[in-house]
Write an enzyme that holds these catalytic residues in place. Structure first.
Site, PDB file in Angstrom:
ATOM      1  N   CYS A   1      52.912  41.334  32.464  1.00  0.00           N
ATOM      2  CA  CYS A   1      54.190  40.339  32.311  1.00  0.00           C
ATOM      3  C   CYS A   1      55.142  41.486  32.180  1.00  0.00           C
ATOM      4  O   CYS A   1      55.200  42.340  31.909  1.00  0.00           O
ATOM      5  CB  CYS A   1      53.966  39.715  31.040  1.00  0.00           C
ATOM      6  SG  CYS A   1      52.483  38.720  30.737  1.00  0.00           S
TER       7      CYS A   1
ATOM      8  N   ARG B   1      54.111  44.074  39.297  1.00  0.00           N
ATOM      9  CA  ARG B   1      53.315  43.942  38.430  1.00  0.00           C
ATOM     10  C   ARG B   1      52.284  42.716  38.137  1.00  0.00           C
ATOM     11  O   ARG B   1      51.080  42.728  37.549  1.00  0.00           O
ATOM     12  CB  ARG B   1      53.757  44.000  36.782  1.00  0.00           C
ATOM     13  CG  ARG B   1      54.761  45.053  36.594  1.00  0.00           C
ATOM     14  CD  ARG B   1      55.511  45.201  35.510  1.00  0.00           C
ATOM     15  NE  ARG B   1      54.783  45.159  34.289  1.00  0.00           N
ATOM     16  CZ  ARG B   1      54.935  46.324  33.405  1.00  0.00           C
ATOM     17  NH1 ARG B   1      55.781  47.098  33.629  1.00  0.00           N
ATOM     18  NH2 ARG B   1      54.314  46.059  32.235  1.00  0.00           N
TER      19      ARG B   1
ATOM     20  N   TRP C   1      52.041  36.524  33.335  1.00  0.00           N
ATOM     21  CA  TRP C   1      50.569  36.657  33.795  1.00  0.00           C
ATOM     22  C   TRP C   1      49.577  35.825  32.860  1.00  0.00           C
ATOM     23  O   TRP C   1      49.456  36.227  31.669  1.00  0.00           O
ATOM     24  CB  TRP C   1      50.190  38.100  33.927  1.00  0.00           C
ATOM     25  CG  TRP C   1      48.814  38.051  34.672  1.00  0.00           C
ATOM     26  CD1 TRP C   1      48.780  38.011  36.270  1.00  0.00           C
ATOM     27  CD2 TRP C   1      47.567  38.482  34.276  1.00  0.00           C
ATOM     28  NE1 TRP C   1      47.286  38.225  36.632  1.00  0.00           N
ATOM     29  CE2 TRP C   1      46.576  38.331  35.282  1.00  0.00           C
ATOM     30  CE3 TRP C   1      46.992  38.617  32.944  1.00  0.00           C
ATOM     31  CZ2 TRP C   1      45.275  38.693  35.146  1.00  0.00           C
ATOM     32  CZ3 TRP C   1      45.605  38.650  32.728  1.00  0.00           C
ATOM     33  CH2 TRP C   1      44.825  38.839  33.756  1.00  0.00           C
TER      34      TRP C   1
ATOM     35  N   ASN D   1      55.168  39.838  25.779  1.00  0.00           N
ATOM     36  CA  ASN D   1      54.029  40.388  26.479  1.00  0.00           C
ATOM     37  C   ASN D   1      52.934  40.756  25.473  1.00  0.00           C
ATOM     38  O   ASN D   1      53.245  40.944  24.157  1.00  0.00           O
ATOM     39  CB  ASN D   1      54.399  41.640  27.218  1.00  0.00           C
ATOM     40  CG  ASN D   1      55.519  41.481  28.373  1.00  0.00           C
ATOM     41  OD1 ASN D   1      55.811  40.266  28.790  1.00  0.00           O
ATOM     42  ND2 ASN D   1      55.856  42.661  28.852  1.00  0.00           N
TER      43      ASN D   1
ATOM     44  N   GLU E   1      34.838  52.253  44.842  1.00  0.00           N
ATOM     45  CA  GLU E   1      36.349  51.776  45.220  1.00  0.00           C
ATOM     46  C   GLU E   1      36.704  51.148  46.438  1.00  0.00           C
ATOM     47  O   GLU E   1      37.383  50.352  46.263  1.00  0.00           O
ATOM     48  CB  GLU E   1      37.131  53.414  45.142  1.00  0.00           C
ATOM     49  CG  GLU E   1      38.430  53.192  45.635  1.00  0.00           C
ATOM     50  CD  GLU E   1      39.349  52.258  44.708  1.00  0.00           C
ATOM     51  OE1 GLU E   1      40.433  52.202  44.958  1.00  0.00           O
ATOM     52  OE2 GLU E   1      38.905  52.145  43.476  1.00  0.00           O
TER      53      GLU E   1
ATOM     54  N   LYS F   1      38.513  47.427  46.460  1.00  0.00           N
ATOM     55  CA  LYS F   1      39.446  47.256  47.367  1.00  0.00           C
ATOM     56  C   LYS F   1      39.362  46.011  48.016  1.00  0.00           C
ATOM     57  O   LYS F   1      40.085  45.245  48.318  1.00  0.00           O
ATOM     58  CB  LYS F   1      39.756  48.380  48.168  1.00  0.00           C
ATOM     59  CG  LYS F   1      40.503  49.612  47.631  1.00  0.00           C
ATOM     60  CD  LYS F   1      42.143  49.389  47.087  1.00  0.00           C
ATOM     61  CE  LYS F   1      42.421  50.021  45.761  1.00  0.00           C
ATOM     62  NZ  LYS F   1      41.522  49.676  44.756  1.00  0.00           N
TER      63      LYS F   1
ATOM     64  N   LYS G   1      49.231  44.349  38.183  1.00  0.00           N
ATOM     65  CA  LYS G   1      49.285  45.635  38.510  1.00  0.00           C
ATOM     66  C   LYS G   1      49.104  46.547  37.220  1.00  0.00           C
ATOM     67  O   LYS G   1      48.156  47.510  37.268  1.00  0.00           O
ATOM     68  CB  LYS G   1      50.876  45.981  38.947  1.00  0.00           C
ATOM     69  CG  LYS G   1      51.042  47.501  39.529  1.00  0.00           C
ATOM     70  CD  LYS G   1      50.042  47.832  40.456  1.00  0.00           C
ATOM     71  CE  LYS G   1      50.192  49.260  40.937  1.00  0.00           C
ATOM     72  NZ  LYS G   1      49.046  49.750  42.049  1.00  0.00           N
TER      73      LYS G   1
END
Length: 650
Positions: free
Chosen positions: A2, A27, A85, A125, A523, A527, A645
């Site tokens: 947020c 974000r 969010w 937030n 990783e 992704k 994010k």
């Protein structure tokens, strides 16, 4: 996650509020909104003075919110704005911030009108852990709730405490809150005032005398300095428990002790949060841009490293003053504990191999969100290392504080934001220079973290007498060559686009790696699942026969990270196990591995073998594979569903 923007000014502040939200879009969010005080502008502008609070909210993008506020003539010189969010309550307009309070008994559920002015407007937030208890108490007093959020509780609580002074009402409110919060509040009776507070969630004050501020006496609040880029470069980082009172021409900060007689002294810093860093340029998506920025990001992260010295990790202290001396800490520690989440956790898992093999230091890597909820055995001679792109990751900060509470005082962070809470709270730090990372799926932040962690490994090895001058020179030469080596890997993009066309038709994938490259396989799988929504899992290749082999068919592509290291022959045996079950292999192989393309085996040759630093090269093709697979499937690459994010709530 947020985002918050707020302002007190004498000009129409709505364009700045919305622009701030646009700069925080990276974000991640699912709704957005703005609220202003209608009487805060000069009354002559509209021919008559307007009173009360105005609000606009949307579950679309911020661009649509801007069109809405223009169409509805929402403007004012005092206001707050937010990107949400979802945590409590679905993504819907009635759950979007800002939230209003109409007062006890001030609105029946059926009468709540989006255009009706409220008494209190608030953005938040974080997560309020005792919101259900507070909700019941407020309902008993006649407050009606229009949302399922924990945030609306705070708005009603502020209203319940209000008796003519908004700062006092917020001060009384936060005393009742349990959990994490950053809030900004306005009240209909105080048209030139915004009050903010933070605990466990970041909040900054922008002082209006900075570059970009064209109006005397205006001040700003935000959850991220990026939101104020081009507006002001004079930033105050509010500390844990701070309350801040913004009025025209003045601001007042009260610390955690809540003694309002003397304002808390917080340094004003000049912060260049350039908005130009967020320009997309010629790329299709920010993620693609950031993948191709990695050579420069690595070069910037290593800039000024002429030799391996502990001073590279000296802390900056709580108020920008010199912090702890790394050489003294490095001499005292006998183990390392790494705390991180998500992609940063995988960089820590990679560093464990380096730290134990090169520095000879026992290393433990913990998922930060789990660490503080289990009984552990503290060692005061441990170096606690946190890793975070934003430096505000709530779980990692909480894990750090937990480790400190257990008596582990030696702390160090690898972080991309020099002004973050993580850097301020750790004794030592290494600041990576990845620059602003907009795409939710981390790329350049990950590789720069690996670069910083390798430097830490060398510094600890040196302090333990395990790094000769010859070895130091060889490692530094290899690191300085990294940007060139990464450019050669990026040239493989066309071959990875071809792979992506195959993967786009799949719904599952396996990733295999051994030793140092197992975390890189993890990783790569992360992704792919993050942005293409393909279910992907990673395993140490030797674990295939212990279960995952049951999943292997021609419809299950198997990505294999195959550097020419000591485990290569073992890895080849694992690959044969896949082929014997009709599995299709996609292999990232060093040039001299003697692995050739054939039926069911697709091979991309890496430009060169890179020894201990091979993970930094091998991860880049996996990033490109995920990116182009997502493009082929038509997903929202930079803003994948359900993700944010910067994870600033637990």
């Amino acid at each position: 996650m947020c985002g918050i923007v707020g302002a007190v000014s004498t000009r129409n502040i709505v364009p700045i509020l919305v622009q701030g939200l646009q700069r925080l879009e990276y974000r991640g969010y699912d709704s957005c909104g703005v609220a202003v005080h209608g009487a805060s502008l000069d009354a002559t502008r509209h021919g008559t003075e307007r009173g009360g609070l105005q609000r606009a909210r949307s579950t679309a993008r911020v661009a649509e919110l801007l069109a809405q506020v223009q169409a509805e003539h929402v403007d004012g010189a005092t206001g707050i704005a937010h990107t949400r969010w979802a945590t409590h309550g679905a993504p819907a307009v009635h759950n979007a911030h800002p939230h209003f309070s109409y007062g006890a008994g001030g609105a029946a559920q059926a009468d709540i009108d989006p255009a009706r002015p409220g008494r209190v407007a608030l953005v938040h937030n974080g997560i309020i852990e005792n919101h259900e208890e507070l909700r019941r108490a407020l309902q008993a007093r006649g407050y009606v709730f229009a949302s399922q959020t924990d945030t609306e509780v705070i708005a009603h609580l502020v209203d319940s405490h209000y008796s003519g002074d908004l700062f006092e009402a917020v001060q009384a409110t936060v005393a009742e809150l349990h959990g994490a919060y950053a809030i900004a509040v306005i009240h209909k009776d105080e048209p030139h005032r915004v009050v903010g507070a933070r605990a466990g969630s970041p909040l900054i004050l922008g002082v209006g005398s900075g570059t970009g501020s064209s109006v005397a006496g205006e001040h700003f609040l935000a959850s991220d300095a990026m939101a104020l880029a081009g507006v002001t470069d004079q930033i105050v980082y509010l500390e844990e428990g701070d309350l801040v009172d913004l009025q025209l021409g003045r601001y007042w900060i009260v610390g955690q002790d809540r003694t309002a007689l003397t304002p808390a002294q917080r340094p004003v810093r000049t912060v260049q949060a350039h908005s130009g860093a967020a320009e997309l340029g010629p790329y299709r998506h920010y993620m693609q841009k950031e993948i191709f920025e990695q050579p420069r990001a690595i070069a910037d992260t290593l800039e000024g490293v002429e030799g391996i010295v502990p001073e590279l990790f000296d802390g900056i202290g709580q108020h920008g003053q010199p912090g702890a001396a790394a050489w003294r800490v490095f001499k005292e520690i006998d183990s390392v504990l790494i705390l991180a989440c998500g992609t940063s956790y995988y960089s820590g898992c990679t560093a464990k191999y380096w730290l134990e093999e090169i520095a000879g230091i026992p290393t433990q890597v913990e998922v930060a969100s789990e660490y503080r909820y289990r009984t552990s055995v503290p060692n005061p001679r441990t170096l606690v290392v946190t890793i975070s792109q934003s430096g505000e990751t709530a779980d990692t900060l909480a894990a750090l504080r937990h480790a400190q509470s257990l008596g582990m005082a030696h702390t160090l962070t690898i972080c991309n934001v020099a002004t973050s809470a993580m850097v301020r709270e750790c004794k030592l730090a290494y600041i990576t220079r990845a620059g602003v990372e907009i795409g939710v799926a981390s790329t350049k932040a990950f590789t720069t973290q690996l670069a910083g962690l390798f430097l830490l490994t060398l510094a600890l090895a040196q302090s333990k007498g395990r790094l000769s001058e010859v070895q130091e020179a060889a490692h530094l030469k290899t690191m300085r060559h990294l940007p060139v080596a990464l450019q050669a890997v990026l040239a493989l993009e066309p071959q990875l686009i071809s792979w992506a066309e195959d993967f786009a038709r799949m719904e599952n994938a396996l990733f295999l790696g051994r030793g140092l490259h197992y975390p890189i396989a993890l990783e790569g799988a992360l992704k792919l699942k993050e942005i293409s929504y393909i279910h992907a899992e990673a395993y140490p290749a030797g674990e295939l026969k212990h279960g995952p082999l049951a999943l292997v068919t021609s419809a299950m592509p198997v990505v294999t990270v195959a550097p020419n290291d000591a485990l290569l022959e073992k890895l080849k045996s694992n690959m044969q196990e896949v082929r014997a079950r009709a599995g299709v292999l996609y292999v990232l192989a060093d040039a001299d591995t003697r692995i050739e393309s054939s039926e069911g085996i697709h091979v991309i040759r890496m430009p060169e073998h890179y020894g201990p630093l091979s993970p930094l090269l091998h991860v880049v093709p996996l990033q490109l594979l995920a990116y182009h697979t997502a493009c082929a499937r038509g997903t929202d690459v930079d803003k994948p569903r359900n993700l944010a994010k910067s994870v600033t709530v637990e």
